[in-house]
Scaffold this active site. Structure first.
Site, PDB file in Angstrom:
ATOM      1  N   ARG A 155     -17.117  37.289 -35.569  1.00 36.08           N
ATOM      2  CA  ARG A 155     -18.239  36.100 -35.299  1.00 36.08           C
ATOM      3  C   ARG A 155     -19.132  36.206 -36.516  1.00 36.08           C
ATOM      4  NH1 ARG A 155     -19.917  35.821 -29.309  1.00 36.08           N
ATOM      5  NH2 ARG A 155     -20.804  34.149 -30.074  1.00 36.08           N
TER       6      ARG A 155
ATOM      7  N   TYR B  78     -16.536  32.876 -24.353  1.00 35.39           N
ATOM      8  CA  TYR B  78     -16.491  34.032 -23.449  1.00 35.39           C
ATOM      9  C   TYR B  78     -15.702  33.876 -22.075  1.00 35.39           C
ATOM     10  CZ  TYR B  78     -20.728  34.918 -26.039  1.00 35.39           C
ATOM     11  OH  TYR B  78     -21.648  35.381 -26.996  1.00 35.39           O
TER      12      TYR B  78
ATOM     13  N   GLU C 123     -19.829  51.161 -25.169  1.00 32.80           N
ATOM     14  CA  GLU C 123     -20.267  49.570 -25.558  1.00 32.80           C
ATOM     15  C   GLU C 123     -19.177  48.674 -25.285  1.00 32.80           C
ATOM     16  OE1 GLU C 123     -20.991  49.304 -29.690  1.00 32.80           O
ATOM     17  OE2 GLU C 123     -21.948  47.234 -29.511  1.00 32.80           O
TER      18      GLU C 123
ATOM     19  N   ASP D 199     -32.699  53.792 -28.332  1.00 28.55           N
ATOM     20  CA  ASP D 199     -33.716  55.071 -27.862  1.00 28.55           C
ATOM     21  C   ASP D 199     -33.652  55.415 -26.602  1.00 28.55           C
ATOM     22  OD1 ASP D 199     -34.478  55.162 -30.676  1.00 28.55           O
ATOM     23  OD2 ASP D 199     -36.428  54.465 -30.572  1.00 28.55           O
TER      24      ASP D 199
ATOM     25  N   ARG E  81     -21.508  29.581 -19.843  1.00 28.90           N
ATOM     26  CA  ARG E  81     -21.589  29.430 -21.277  1.00 28.90           C
ATOM     27  C   ARG E  81     -20.594  29.915 -21.939  1.00 28.90           C
ATOM     28  NH1 ARG E  81     -23.582  35.625 -22.857  1.00 28.90           N
ATOM     29  NH2 ARG E  81     -24.144  34.637 -24.883  1.00 28.90           N
TER      30      ARG E  81
ATOM     31  N   HIS F  93     -27.785  43.429 -31.017  1.00 28.29           N
ATOM     32  CA  HIS F  93     -28.159  43.221 -32.335  1.00 28.29           C
ATOM     33  C   HIS F  93     -29.642  43.495 -32.737  1.00 28.29           C
ATOM     34  CE1 HIS F  93     -24.248  41.563 -31.744  1.00 28.29           C
ATOM     35  NE2 HIS F  93     -24.555  40.487 -30.959  1.00 28.29           N
TER      36      HIS F  93
ATOM     37  N   ARG G 157     -24.023  39.248 -35.796  1.00 27.68           N
ATOM     38  CA  ARG G 157     -23.499  40.056 -34.724  1.00 27.68           C
ATOM     39  C   ARG G 157     -23.103  41.184 -35.122  1.00 27.68           C
ATOM     40  NH1 ARG G 157     -23.904  36.256 -30.238  1.00 27.68           N
ATOM     41  NH2 ARG G 157     -23.854  34.105 -31.253  1.00 27.68           N
TER      42      ARG G 157
ATOM     43  N   PRO H  83     -28.772  40.101 -21.463  1.00 26.08           N
ATOM     44  CA  PRO H  83     -29.047  38.467 -21.166  1.00 26.08           C
ATOM     45  C   PRO H  83     -27.839  37.671 -21.409  1.00 26.08           C
ATOM     46  CG  PRO H  83     -30.076  39.381 -23.315  1.00 26.08           C
ATOM     47  CD  PRO H  83     -29.476  40.634 -22.488  1.00 26.08           C
ATOM     48  N   ASN H  84     -27.991  36.599 -20.332  1.00 32.12           N
ATOM     49  CA  ASN H  84     -26.865  35.628 -20.221  1.00 32.12           C
ATOM     50  C   ASN H  84     -25.657  36.208 -19.805  1.00 32.12           C
ATOM     51  OD1 ASN H  84     -28.904  33.414 -21.432  1.00 32.12           O
ATOM     52  ND2 ASN H  84     -28.766  34.622 -23.147  1.00 32.12           N
TER      53      ASN H  84
ATOM     54  N   ALA I  23     -27.051  39.867 -26.432  1.00 26.33           N
ATOM     55  CA  ALA I  23     -27.732  39.610 -27.806  1.00 26.33           C
ATOM     56  C   ALA I  23     -28.825  40.887 -28.191  1.00 26.33           C
ATOM     57  CB  ALA I  23     -28.738  38.478 -27.634  1.00 26.33           C
TER      58      ALA I  23
ATOM     59  N   ASN J  87     -23.083  46.369 -22.022  1.00 26.22           N
ATOM     60  CA  ASN J  87     -22.978  45.036 -22.804  1.00 26.22           C
ATOM     61  C   ASN J  87     -24.440  44.672 -22.977  1.00 26.22           C
ATOM     62  OD1 ASN J  87     -22.728  42.641 -24.249  1.00 26.22           O
ATOM     63  ND2 ASN J  87     -21.130  42.020 -22.637  1.00 26.22           N
TER      64      ASN J  87
ATOM     65  N   HIS K 274     -18.138  44.290 -25.388  1.00 24.02           N
ATOM     66  CA  HIS K 274     -18.241  43.070 -25.536  1.00 24.02           C
ATOM     67  C   HIS K 274     -17.332  42.226 -25.243  1.00 24.02           C
ATOM     68  CE1 HIS K 274     -21.952  43.985 -27.834  1.00 24.02           C
ATOM     69  NE2 HIS K 274     -21.182  45.097 -28.620  1.00 24.02           N
ATOM     70  N   ILE K 275     -17.628  41.143 -24.632  1.00 28.58           N
ATOM     71  CA  ILE K 275     -16.387  40.189 -23.848  1.00 28.58           C
ATOM     72  C   ILE K 275     -15.631  39.521 -25.106  1.00 28.58           C
ATOM     73  CG2 ILE K 275     -16.001  37.980 -22.851  1.00 28.58           C
ATOM     74  CD1 ILE K 275     -18.559  39.153 -20.897  1.00 28.58           C
ATOM     75  N   SER K 276     -16.463  39.073 -25.899  1.00 30.83           N
ATOM     76  CA  SER K 276     -15.904  38.431 -27.350  1.00 30.83           C
ATOM     77  C   SER K 276     -15.574  39.420 -28.325  1.00 30.83           C
ATOM     78  CB  SER K 276     -16.957  37.338 -27.936  1.00 30.83           C
ATOM     79  OG  SER K 276     -18.114  37.849 -28.327  1.00 30.83           O
TER      80      SER K 276
HETATM   81  C1  DQA Z   1     -21.696  39.623 -26.469  1.00 29.95           C
HETATM   82  C2  DQA Z   1     -21.718  39.286 -27.954  1.00 29.95           C
HETATM   83  C3  DQA Z   1     -23.127  39.085 -28.261  1.00 29.95           C
HETATM   84  O1  DQA Z   1     -23.208  38.805 -29.616  1.00 29.95           O
HETATM   85  C4  DQA Z   1     -23.795  37.809 -27.516  1.00 29.95           C
HETATM   86  O2  DQA Z   1     -25.165  37.738 -27.844  1.00 29.95           O
HETATM   87  C5  DQA Z   1     -23.678  38.067 -26.160  1.00 29.95           C
HETATM   88  C6  DQA Z   1     -22.356  38.546 -25.455  1.00 29.95           C
HETATM   89  C7  DQA Z   1     -20.244  39.503 -25.962  1.00 29.95           C
HETATM   90  O3  DQA Z   1     -20.100  40.106 -24.594  1.00 29.95           O
HETATM   91  O4  DQA Z   1     -19.237  39.244 -26.489  1.00 29.95           O
HETATM   92  O5  DQA Z   1     -24.477  37.773 -25.352  1.00 29.95           O
HETATM   93  O6  DQA Z   1     -22.096  40.921 -26.181  1.00 29.95           O
END
Ligand code: DQA
Length: 148
Positions: A106, A22, A97, A86, A17, A79, A110, A9-10, A76, A73, A99-101
């Site tokens: 953080r 990000y 896995e 599963d 955003r 977490h 997270r 998501p997002n 959210a 990725n 993550h951009i950030s």
């Molecule tokens: C994220 C980090 C997550 O905590 C956050 O909810 C995201 C993006 C990242 O790519 O840094 O939506 O996965």
């Protein structure tokens, strides 16, 4: 070789955003980077994004027998989602896995990642370049496993 990149998501809101966290590169730039990496490595790479947990579970299930590696990725859902963990365990496909950030620097909420216990590697805090690193890593891993 086929690699599936799944974004939660997002991630489609990249560039809009929280650019301080990000970055300013948008979702189309991310898609292009993923596509270019596939061309560079001469592998079939598909990108999928959804804001819905169940759709991500469906996509992972559908990958069974069709995909050699997954880059995920979960955003959210990282977490919160036992269902995505599963699903990854169910299909047994090597997964990285991303993550951009830098999630480790953080908020406390997270610091938990459910998918991490299944993933062969985590790449965090490299911006969208992390996806490229993840694809290259998976390609090497899959080739190594095939050579044995
Ligand atoms: C994220 C980090 C997550 O905590 C956050 O909810 C995201 C993006 C990242 O790519 O840094 O939506 O996965």
């Amino acid at each position: 070789m086929k690699i599936l990149v799944i974004n939660g998501p997002n991630i489609n809101m990249l560039g809009i955003r929280e650019p301080g966290i990000y970055g300013t590169q948008d979702y189309m730039s991310l898609r292009k980077l993923i596509e270019d990496t596939g061309v560079e490595c001469d592998i079939n790479v598909e990108e999928y994004q959804s804001n819905h947990e169940g759709d991500i579970v469906d996509k992972i299930q559908h990958a069974y027998g069709r995909v050699d590696g997954i880059v995920i990725n979960p955003a959210a859902y990282t977490h919160t989602s036992v269902a995505i963990l599963d699903a990854l365990k169910a299909v047994g496909i090597p997964t990285v896995e991303v993550h951009i950030s830098n999630v480790s620097a953080r908020e406390d909420f997270r610091q938990i990642s459910y998918v991490r216990q299944y993933c062969v590697k985590t790449i965090s805090g490299l911006g969208i370049e992390g996806y490229r690193q993840a694809i290259l890593y998976l390609k090497d891993l899959i080739e190594f496993k095939r050579s044995k």
